[in-house]
Design a protein around this motif. Structure first.
Motif, PDB file in Angstrom:
ATOM      1  N   TYR A 353     -60.412  83.427  72.329  1.00 36.43           N
ATOM      2  CA  TYR A 353     -59.877  82.731  74.150  1.00 36.43           C
ATOM      3  C   TYR A 353     -60.413  83.477  75.211  1.00 36.43           C
ATOM      4  CZ  TYR A 353     -55.724  80.345  71.705  1.00 36.43           C
ATOM      5  OH  TYR A 353     -55.095  79.542  70.427  1.00 36.43           O
ATOM      6  N   ARG A 354     -60.439  84.075  75.567  1.00 32.65           N
ATOM      7  CA  ARG A 354     -61.261  84.624  76.548  1.00 32.65           C
ATOM      8  C   ARG A 354     -62.516  84.871  77.215  1.00 32.65           C
ATOM      9  NH1 ARG A 354     -58.238  90.100  78.395  1.00 32.65           N
ATOM     10  NH2 ARG A 354     -56.426  89.954  78.096  1.00 32.65           N
ATOM     11  N   SER A 355     -63.269  84.422  76.170  1.00 32.06           N
ATOM     12  CA  SER A 355     -64.848  83.934  76.276  1.00 32.06           C
ATOM     13  C   SER A 355     -64.703  82.545  75.778  1.00 32.06           C
ATOM     14  CB  SER A 355     -65.555  84.657  74.785  1.00 32.06           C
ATOM     15  OG  SER A 355     -67.191  84.202  74.548  1.00 32.06           O
ATOM     16  N   SER A 356     -64.297  81.803  75.731  1.00 33.81           N
ATOM     17  CA  SER A 356     -63.849  80.731  75.937  1.00 33.81           C
ATOM     18  C   SER A 356     -63.657  80.233  76.988  1.00 33.81           C
ATOM     19  CB  SER A 356     -63.925  79.643  74.605  1.00 33.81           C
ATOM     20  OG  SER A 356     -63.236  78.602  74.424  1.00 33.81           O
ATOM     21  N   ALA A 357     -62.870  80.964  77.776  1.00 36.33           N
ATOM     22  CA  ALA A 357     -62.041  79.962  78.960  1.00 36.33           C
ATOM     23  C   ALA A 357     -63.056  80.496  79.890  1.00 36.33           C
ATOM     24  CB  ALA A 357     -60.691  81.067  79.107  1.00 36.33           C
ATOM     25  N   LYS A 358     -63.743  81.604  80.033  1.00 32.03           N
ATOM     26  CA  LYS A 358     -64.411  82.378  80.871  1.00 32.03           C
ATOM     27  C   LYS A 358     -65.432  80.488  81.165  1.00 32.03           C
ATOM     28  CE  LYS A 358     -64.401  86.725  80.747  1.00 32.03           C
ATOM     29  NZ  LYS A 358     -65.051  88.322  80.466  1.00 32.03           N
ATOM     30  N   LEU A 359     -66.844  80.702  79.923  1.00 30.10           N
ATOM     31  CA  LEU A 359     -67.507  79.947  79.356  1.00 30.10           C
ATOM     32  C   LEU A 359     -66.552  78.342  80.348  1.00 30.10           C
ATOM     33  CD1 LEU A 359     -70.081  78.936  78.749  1.00 30.10           C
ATOM     34  CD2 LEU A 359     -69.344  78.609  76.682  1.00 30.10           C
ATOM     35  N   VAL A 360     -65.664  77.739  79.934  1.00 31.56           N
ATOM     36  CA  VAL A 360     -65.054  76.640  80.301  1.00 31.56           C
ATOM     37  C   VAL A 360     -64.568  76.389  82.427  1.00 31.56           C
ATOM     38  CG1 VAL A 360     -63.047  74.875  80.620  1.00 31.56           C
ATOM     39  CG2 VAL A 360     -64.155  76.277  78.376  1.00 31.56           C
ATOM     40  N   GLY A 361     -64.598  77.583  82.325  1.00 32.81           N
ATOM     41  CA  GLY A 361     -64.409  77.518  84.022  1.00 32.81           C
ATOM     42  C   GLY A 361     -65.863  77.747  84.573  1.00 32.81           C
ATOM     43  N   HIS A 362     -66.567  78.275  84.130  1.00 33.60           N
ATOM     44  CA  HIS A 362     -67.531  78.245  84.635  1.00 33.60           C
ATOM     45  C   HIS A 362     -68.511  76.862  84.531  1.00 33.60           C
ATOM     46  CE1 HIS A 362     -72.437  79.543  85.196  1.00 33.60           C
ATOM     47  NE2 HIS A 362     -72.001  79.128  84.026  1.00 33.60           N
ATOM     48  N   LEU A 363     -68.699  76.582  83.450  1.00 38.20           N
ATOM     49  CA  LEU A 363     -69.098  74.822  83.198  1.00 38.20           C
ATOM     50  C   LEU A 363     -68.248  74.132  84.145  1.00 38.20           C
ATOM     51  CD1 LEU A 363     -69.175  75.317  79.017  1.00 38.20           C
ATOM     52  CD2 LEU A 363     -71.199  75.134  81.307  1.00 38.20           C
ATOM     53  N   ALA A 364     -67.011  73.850  84.200  1.00 44.12           N
ATOM     54  CA  ALA A 364     -66.014  72.973  85.224  1.00 44.12           C
ATOM     55  C   ALA A 364     -66.679  73.387  86.566  1.00 44.12           C
ATOM     56  CB  ALA A 364     -64.381  73.499  85.077  1.00 44.12           C
ATOM     57  N   ARG A 365     -66.716  74.541  87.008  1.00 51.18           N
ATOM     58  CA  ARG A 365     -67.126  74.782  88.146  1.00 51.18           C
ATOM     59  C   ARG A 365     -68.249  74.113  88.595  1.00 51.18           C
ATOM     60  NH1 ARG A 365     -64.346  79.511  87.187  1.00 51.18           N
ATOM     61  NH2 ARG A 365     -66.300  80.596  86.243  1.00 51.18           N
ATOM     62  N   LYS A 366     -69.651  74.310  88.186  1.00 50.67           N
ATOM     63  CA  LYS A 366     -71.085  73.619  87.348  1.00 50.67           C
ATOM     64  C   LYS A 366     -70.857  71.926  87.671  1.00 50.67           C
ATOM     65  CE  LYS A 366     -75.306  74.324  85.231  1.00 50.67           C
ATOM     66  NZ  LYS A 366     -75.643  74.528  84.462  1.00 50.67           N
ATOM     67  N   TYR A 367     -70.460  71.712  86.624  1.00 49.49           N
ATOM     68  CA  TYR A 367     -70.255  70.292  86.893  1.00 49.49           C
ATOM     69  C   TYR A 367     -68.654  69.742  87.654  1.00 49.49           C
ATOM     70  CZ  TYR A 367     -73.990  70.406  83.799  1.00 49.49           C
ATOM     71  OH  TYR A 367     -75.232  71.004  83.030  1.00 49.49           O
ATOM     72  N   ASP A 368     -68.712  70.380  88.379  1.00 51.38           N
ATOM     73  CA  ASP A 368     -66.991  70.272  89.302  1.00 51.38           C
ATOM     74  C   ASP A 368     -65.997  68.654  87.783  1.00 51.38           C
ATOM     75  OD1 ASP A 368     -65.504  69.384  91.664  1.00 51.38           O
ATOM     76  OD2 ASP A 368     -66.290  67.348  91.894  1.00 51.38           O
ATOM     77  N   ILE A 369     -65.771  69.669  87.367  1.00 57.57           N
ATOM     78  CA  ILE A 369     -64.791  68.965  85.922  1.00 57.57           C
ATOM     79  C   ILE A 369     -63.759  69.475  86.087  1.00 57.57           C
ATOM     80  CG2 ILE A 369     -64.154  69.007  83.626  1.00 57.57           C
ATOM     81  CD1 ILE A 369     -67.178  69.553  83.040  1.00 57.57           C
TER      82      ILE A 369
END
Length: 630
Positions: A353-369
C-alpha cells in the motif's frame, strides 16, 4: 510504569548495503512487564501477545510491532492469505496453502481492448516453484514446535513464530537492521533497505489503531533518523524514496504482421493521461516480471511486490500499455499491477500500500491527475467497450482493497465535503466493521471468512432479504446479481460517488445501472458536493458508452472508423449520476509496429464520464445536462 530504553545502532544489512540507520530500540530488559490477564482489558490481548513474544525470543518490542505493522497492520484478516500468501499479523507465508493462479484466468478478455486489432487472448504457462520467501511458515513453525495450520489460525502463535524467525535472523546476521531486511523477503540490499526504512519510519512516528478484530494496539514513537532509500535507477519514473528498478517490456515485431507488447506514444503531448488503473497480478513477482518481458504477452507500466513494496517499471509512462481491456482507457492511463495470487479474498500488505501510494501520488502530480475515485480506478471500474466484452472484464483488485486507507496514505480523505442531507453521497463504510457476506473466496458458493471490506452491497428493495440488482451486461438473461466475491453487478465501492434516489428510515437508494440500489446507510456514506448528470429535457433515455470515441466525420481517410456501440443499459429521464469528468473524444489508431504511422484522431463530440454502476461509463455531452447536487 515507564518504559526504559537505550540507544542502539543498527548495523546495515550484510548484503552490500553501505548505509547505517540510527535507532533507539527498546531493550529486551526494559520491556513492559506483563499485565495480569484478569486485570487487563480484553481488547489489549494482542498488545500483550506482542510483548510476551518479544520477551520470550529477545526481540525489541517496537521492532516486532513495526515489522508486523508493515506487513499486516496487526490484522488477522479472517485467517485468509495476503496477495503474497502471507498469514496472520506476522505475515508468515504459505504458498502451498494459499495456491496460485493466472493473470488472465478467465481466458476471454482482450487486455488491449481495441477492435482494430486481432483479439489477443492469452494463456499463461504453469507457475514456477515458489521462492523460499513465499514459504516461511514451515521454518517458523519448526522454531516454536507448532504446525503450520496453527500458525495460520492462531494469532498469538503466529506472533510467537514471527518473533522467533526475527530472532533467528538476528543471530545469523548480527544486527536487527539485517534481520528486518531479511524478514522482508527482499533479494538485494536496495529493496531490503526500502522495507527497513518504512519499518523504522513507523517506529519513529508511532502509531495506534484498532485491528480488524477490535484489538487496540499501540506502537510508541521512538526517535529514528534514517537515511532515505533512493530509486535504484535514473531510468525509471518512480519517486526517489522508493526502491525501483527497470525491467523493460519488449517492443518487438512478431510474425504475421503482429507486434507486442505495447504501443509507442508521446503522452501527454499526444494525449492527456487521465487515469491510473490499479490491478492485481494473480501471479507471483518473478512470474509477473517474466510475463511482461514476453513480446507475445501483454504489458503494464509498473509491478509492485507484496512483501516489501519493491517497484519494477516496464513501460515508459509516455507509451501505451495493454492492460485494462478497454483501448480508450489504455490510451489515457497508467497501469499498475500489484503482486497477488488467485486465492480469492486475499488481502494486501502495508508495504505494498505505501509503495503504491507513493507511486500514484508521484504520477498524479506529474500528469495533473485528480486524486479521486473518478480518476484512480480499479480494474473492476473500467467499463466494457461493447455489450460483448462486458463479461470478460476483470474484477481486481476486489472488495478487500482498502481504498480509504490507500488514499489516506496519499493525504486524501475520501469522505465527502457536502452539507448534511446532500443528494450526492460518497461511499465511505468503516472498512473493518463492514463485512459483507461474500461467497466463493475458496470454494464456489461457500461463505468467505468474515472480514472487513470497502464494498457496499445493493438490494432491489429496502429489505435485507430483497434480491440484489440486475446487471444486464453481466447477465443478459436478467437474473439478479450474486454475493460471489467476483460479482460486481450490485456493489458500490469506497470513494465512489452516487446520487440519492430515495431515503426510507435508515435505508438509502442510489441510482445504479438504471435502477434504485438500496443499502442500510448506517455510516456507510458521507455527504458530497458536486454536479449530477441527467438526460436533457425531452429525452426519455440516453445511450451509455464504454469508450469516448470520435464521430465518423473526424477520421482521416487512412484510419478506419471505430463504431461507438451503446452498452445494454438504460439511463432514463429522472435518473441522476455523479459527474466524473468532461472529456473530448479521441481514438489512438496504433495497429502497426512503426509508431510514425500511429494517429490520434480527435473529434468534436464531447463526453461526460459518470459513475453509472460499479464501473464508470460515458454519455454524450449533448444528451445530458449538468446540475448542482444541492
Amino acid at each position: 510504569m515507564p518504559r526504559s530504553c537505550r540507544p542502539v545502532t543498527l548495523e546495515p544489512p550484510r548484503h552490500r548495503s553501505t548505509r547505517t540507520v540510527g535507532l533507539a530500540i527498546l531493550s529486551v530488559a526494559g520491556l513492559l512487564a506483563a499485565v495480569p490477564a484478569d486485570a487487563a482489558p480484553a481488547d489489549q490481548q494482542r498488545q500483550r501477545d506482542f510483548a510476551a513474544a518479544a520477551r520470550e525470543f529477545g526481540v525489541p518490542e517496537n521492532v516486532l510491532l513495526g515489522v508486523s505493522y508493515m506487513e499486516s497492520r496487526w490484522d488477522f484478516n479472517g485467517g485468509t492469505p495476503s496477495t503474497s500468501a502471507g498469514y496472520g499479523p506476522m505475515h508468515l507465508t504459505d504458498l502451498r496453502e494459499a495456491g496460485s493462479g493466472t493473470h488472465h484466468d478467465k481466458g476471454h478478455e482482450d487486455p488491449r481492448g481495441d477492435d482494430a486489432r486481432q483479439v489477443k487472448l492469452l494463456s499463461v504457462p504453469a507457475s514456477q516453484s515458489p521462492p523460499p520467501s513465499l514459504q516461511t511458515i514451515d521454518e517458523a513453525a519448526a522454531l516454536i514446535g507448532e504446525d503450520a495450520a496453527t500458525l495460520r489460525t492462531n494469532t498469538a502463535q503466529n506472533i510467537r513464530a514471527g518473533a522467533a524467525l526475527l530472532a533467528k535472523y538476528r543471530r545469523e546476521s548480527g544486527s536487527w537492521n539485517a534481520a528486518v531486511a531479511r524478514y522482508s523477503g527482499a533479494k538485494d540490499s536496495a529493496e531490503a533497505q526500502a522495507f527497513v526504512d518504512e519499518v523504522f519510519d513507523t517506529i519513529s512516528q508511532g502509531i495506534s489503531r484498532r485491528t480488524d478484530e477490535g484489538q487496540s494496539v499501540r506502537l510508541t514513537a521512538t526517535p529514528v533518523s534514517p537515511l532515505r532509500s533512493r530509486s535504484d535507477s535514473p531510468k525509471t519514473e518512480c519517486p526517489n524514496t522508493t526502491s525501483c528498478l527497470p525491467v523493460p517490456a519488449p517492443y518487438q515485431e512478431l510474425p504475421n504482421n503482429d507486434y507486442g507488447n505495447h504501443d509507442k506514444a508521446d503522452r501527454p503531448k499526444s494525449q492527456e493521461v487521465e487515469y491510473i488503473v490499479i490491478h492485481d497480478t494473480e501471479v507471483g513477482w518473478d512470474e509477473a516480471l517474466r510475463l511482461v518481458q514476453d513480446p507475445t504477452y501483454v504489458s503494464w507500466h509498473y509491478t509492485i511486490r507484496s512483501a516489501d513494496g519493491r517497484i519494477a517499471q516496464h513501460v515508459p509512462t509516455k507509451d501505451v500499455a495493454w492492460h485494462a481491456g478497454n483501448w480508450y482507457v489504455n490510451a489515457k492511463s497508467v497501469g499498475i499491477e500489484h503482486e497477488g495470487f488467485a486465492a480469492k479474498g486475499a488481502w494486501y500488505t502495508e508495504a505494498m500500500y505505501r509503495s503504491s501510494a507513493k507511486l500514484v501520488g508521484h504520477l498524479a502530480r506529474k500528469y495533473d491527475i485528480p486524486l479521486d475515485r473518478a480518476h484512480i480506478l480499479g480494474h473492476d471500474n473500467v467499463p466494457g467497450t461493447t455489450p460483448a466484452t462486458i463479461k470478460g472484464m476483470h474484477w481486481d483488485p476486489g472488495p478487500y482493497w482498502d481504498w480509504a486507507h490507500y488514499f489516506g496514505l496519499m493525504g486524501v480523505s475520501l469522505s465527502g465535503s457536502g452539507r448534511p442531507g446532500s443528494p450526492l453521497v460518497t461511499i465511505t463504510p468503516d472498512y473493518a466493521a463492514n463485512q459483507p457476506p461474500f461467497t466463493g473466496c475458496e470454494t464456489a458458493g461457500q461463505p468467505c471468512p468474515a472480514r472487513g471490506s470497502g464494498s457496499v452491497v445493493l438490494r432491489s428493495e429496502p429489505n435485507d432479504s430483497a434480491p440484489l440488482l440486475q446487471d444486464i451486461g453481466l447477465r443478459p438473461d436478467g437474473s439478479a446479481s450474486t454475493l460471489d466475491v467476483s460479482d460486481i453487478g450490485s456493489r458500490a465501492e469506497t470513494g465512489q460517488q452516487y446520487v440519492v434516489a430515495e431515503r426510507r428510515d435508515d435505508w438509502t437508494a442510489i441510482w445504479y445501472l438504471g435502477q434504485k440500489g438500496w443499502f442500510r446507510d448506517t455510516h456507510a456514506t458521507s455527504p458530497a458536493f458536486g454536479l449530477a448528470v441527467t438526460p436533457r429535457p425531452g429525452l426519455a433515455t440516453v445511450p451509455v458508452f464504454g469508450r469516448a470515441f470520435p464521430e465518423a466525420e473526424a477520421y482521416p481517410a487512412n484510419v478506419p472508423v471505430q463504431q461507438v456501440v451503446p452498452l445494454p443499459y438504460t439511463f432514463s429521464a429522472g435518473q441522476r449520476y455523479s459527474l466524473g469528468n468532461v472529456l473530448g473524444s479521441e481514438y489512438y489508431w496504433a495497429t502497426t509496429f512503426d509508431p510514425a504511422k500511429h494517429v490520434v484522431v480527435t473529434g468534436k463530440t464531447r463526453y461526460v464520464q459518470i459513475q453509472f454502476g460499479h464501473r464508470i461509463a460515458f454519455v454524450k455531452a449533448d444528451d445530458v445536462q449538468l446540475l448542482p447536487a444541492l
